[in-house]
Design a protein around this motif. Structure first.
Motif, short mmCIF file in Angstrom:
data_model
loop_
_atom_site.label_atom_id
_atom_site.label_comp_id
_atom_site.label_asym_id
_atom_site.label_seq_id
_atom_site.Cartn_x
_atom_site.Cartn_y
_atom_site.Cartn_z
N PHE A 1 0.82 -1.21 0.00
CA PHE A 1 0.00 0.00 0.00
C PHE A 1 0.85 1.27 0.00
CE2 PHE A 1 -3.07 -3.08 1.66
CZ PHE A 1 -4.18 -2.76 0.90
N LYS A 2 2.16 1.11 -0.28
CA LYS A 2 3.10 2.24 -0.32
C LYS A 2 3.25 2.93 1.04
CE LYS A 2 3.55 1.79 -4.81
NZ LYS A 2 3.92 0.45 -5.11
N LEU A 3 3.08 2.16 2.11
CA LEU A 3 3.25 2.69 3.46
C LEU A 3 4.64 2.32 3.96
CD1 LEU A 3 -0.20 1.68 4.95
CD2 LEU A 3 0.56 3.99 4.42
N GLY A 4 5.20 3.19 4.78
CA GLY A 4 6.47 2.91 5.43
C GLY A 4 6.20 2.27 6.78
N THR A 5 7.10 1.41 7.22
CA THR A 5 6.93 0.73 8.50
C THR A 5 8.24 0.73 9.28
OG1 THR A 5 7.47 -1.42 7.55
CG2 THR A 5 5.13 -0.81 7.61
N LEU A 6 8.10 0.55 10.57
CA LEU A 6 9.27 0.37 11.44
C LEU A 6 8.90 -0.63 12.51
CD1 LEU A 6 12.10 1.14 12.41
CD2 LEU A 6 11.03 2.95 13.77
N TRP A 7 9.56 -1.78 12.51
CA TRP A 7 9.35 -2.84 13.49
C TRP A 7 10.18 -2.47 14.71
CZ3 TRP A 7 9.75 -8.66 11.89
CH2 TRP A 7 9.48 -9.49 12.98
N ILE A 8 9.52 -2.20 15.82
CA ILE A 8 10.19 -1.74 17.04
C ILE A 8 10.12 -2.83 18.10
CG2 ILE A 8 10.28 0.07 18.80
CD1 ILE A 8 8.47 1.74 16.84
N CYS A 9 11.27 -3.39 18.44
CA CYS A 9 11.30 -4.44 19.46
C CYS A 9 11.74 -3.89 20.82
CB CYS A 9 12.23 -5.56 19.03
SG CYS A 9 11.59 -6.49 17.65
N ASP A 10 12.29 -2.71 20.86
CA ASP A 10 12.80 -2.12 22.10
C ASP A 10 11.73 -1.21 22.72
OD1 ASP A 10 14.43 -1.36 24.14
OD2 ASP A 10 15.63 0.01 22.94
N ILE A 11 10.64 -1.82 23.18
CA ILE A 11 9.54 -1.03 23.74
C ILE A 11 9.50 -1.10 25.27
CG2 ILE A 11 8.08 -1.25 21.70
CD1 ILE A 11 6.60 -3.50 23.21
N PHE A 12 10.48 -1.74 25.86
CA PHE A 12 10.42 -2.03 27.29
C PHE A 12 10.59 -0.80 28.17
CE2 PHE A 12 12.04 -5.77 25.02
CZ PHE A 12 10.91 -6.56 25.18
N HIS A 13 11.18 0.26 27.65
CA HIS A 13 11.34 1.47 28.45
C HIS A 13 10.04 2.29 28.51
CE1 HIS A 13 12.17 2.83 24.37
NE2 HIS A 13 11.81 4.03 24.76
N CYS A 14 9.07 1.96 27.66
CA CYS A 14 7.82 2.72 27.67
C CYS A 14 6.60 1.80 27.70
CB CYS A 14 7.74 3.64 26.45
SG CYS A 14 7.79 2.75 24.88
N ASP A 15 6.79 0.55 28.14
CA ASP A 15 5.70 -0.41 28.09
C ASP A 15 4.51 -0.02 28.97
OD1 ASP A 15 7.19 -0.90 30.36
OD2 ASP A 15 7.02 -3.08 30.23
N LYS A 16 4.75 0.56 30.13
CA LYS A 16 3.63 0.96 31.00
C LYS A 16 2.77 2.04 30.35
CE LYS A 16 5.90 -0.28 35.34
NZ LYS A 16 6.87 -1.12 34.71
N GLU A 17 3.40 2.97 29.64
CA GLU A 17 2.65 4.01 28.94
C GLU A 17 1.83 3.41 27.79
OE1 GLU A 17 5.12 7.08 27.30
OE2 GLU A 17 3.50 8.52 27.36
N ILE A 18 2.41 2.46 27.07
CA ILE A 18 1.68 1.81 25.98
C ILE A 18 0.50 1.01 26.53
CG2 ILE A 18 1.84 0.08 24.14
CD1 ILE A 18 4.77 0.94 23.78
N TYR A 19 0.72 0.27 27.62
CA TYR A 19 -0.38 -0.48 28.25
C TYR A 19 -1.51 0.47 28.64
CZ TYR A 19 2.92 -4.39 28.83
OH TYR A 19 3.81 -5.40 28.62
N SER A 20 -1.15 1.63 29.15
CA SER A 20 -2.16 2.62 29.55
C SER A 20 -2.94 3.12 28.34
CB SER A 20 -1.47 3.78 30.27
OG SER A 20 -2.38 4.80 30.53
N TRP A 21 -2.25 3.45 27.25
CA TRP A 21 -2.92 3.94 26.03
C TRP A 21 -3.89 2.90 25.48
CZ3 TRP A 21 2.02 5.82 23.09
CH2 TRP A 21 2.44 7.03 23.62
N LEU A 22 -3.44 1.63 25.47
CA LEU A 22 -4.24 0.57 24.89
C LEU A 22 -5.24 -0.04 25.87
CD1 LEU A 22 -1.46 -1.28 22.85
CD2 LEU A 22 -3.16 0.35 22.00
#
Length: 73
Positions: A18-39
């Protein structure tokens, strides 16, 4: 874990169609609590994928020829 990797790879390839750019991010552990909160989830996250419209297209990196890295028996 392998199934998660396969699913992410398929997502990245589909986004590229679909001509979209992507970035696979495996280093999410420093912000995992914030991501859990958002989701609003309590499950363990192992990776994240950023998807969007790229504003640049870097040159492809040089690759070795297949016969230089594969030995057919």
């Amino acid at each position: 874990m392998q199934s998660i990797g396969a699913a992410i790879q398929t997502l990245l390839l589909a986004a590229q169609d679909f001509k979209l750019g992507t970035l696979w991010i495996c280093d999410i552990f420093h912000c995992d609590k914030e991501i859990y909160s958002w989701l609003n989830i309590k499950d363990e996250l192992v990776a994240a994928v950023a998807i969007g419209y790229p504003n640049e297209s870097p040159y492809p990196r040089p690759r070795k020829l297949l016969d230089k890295v594969v030995k057919w028996i």
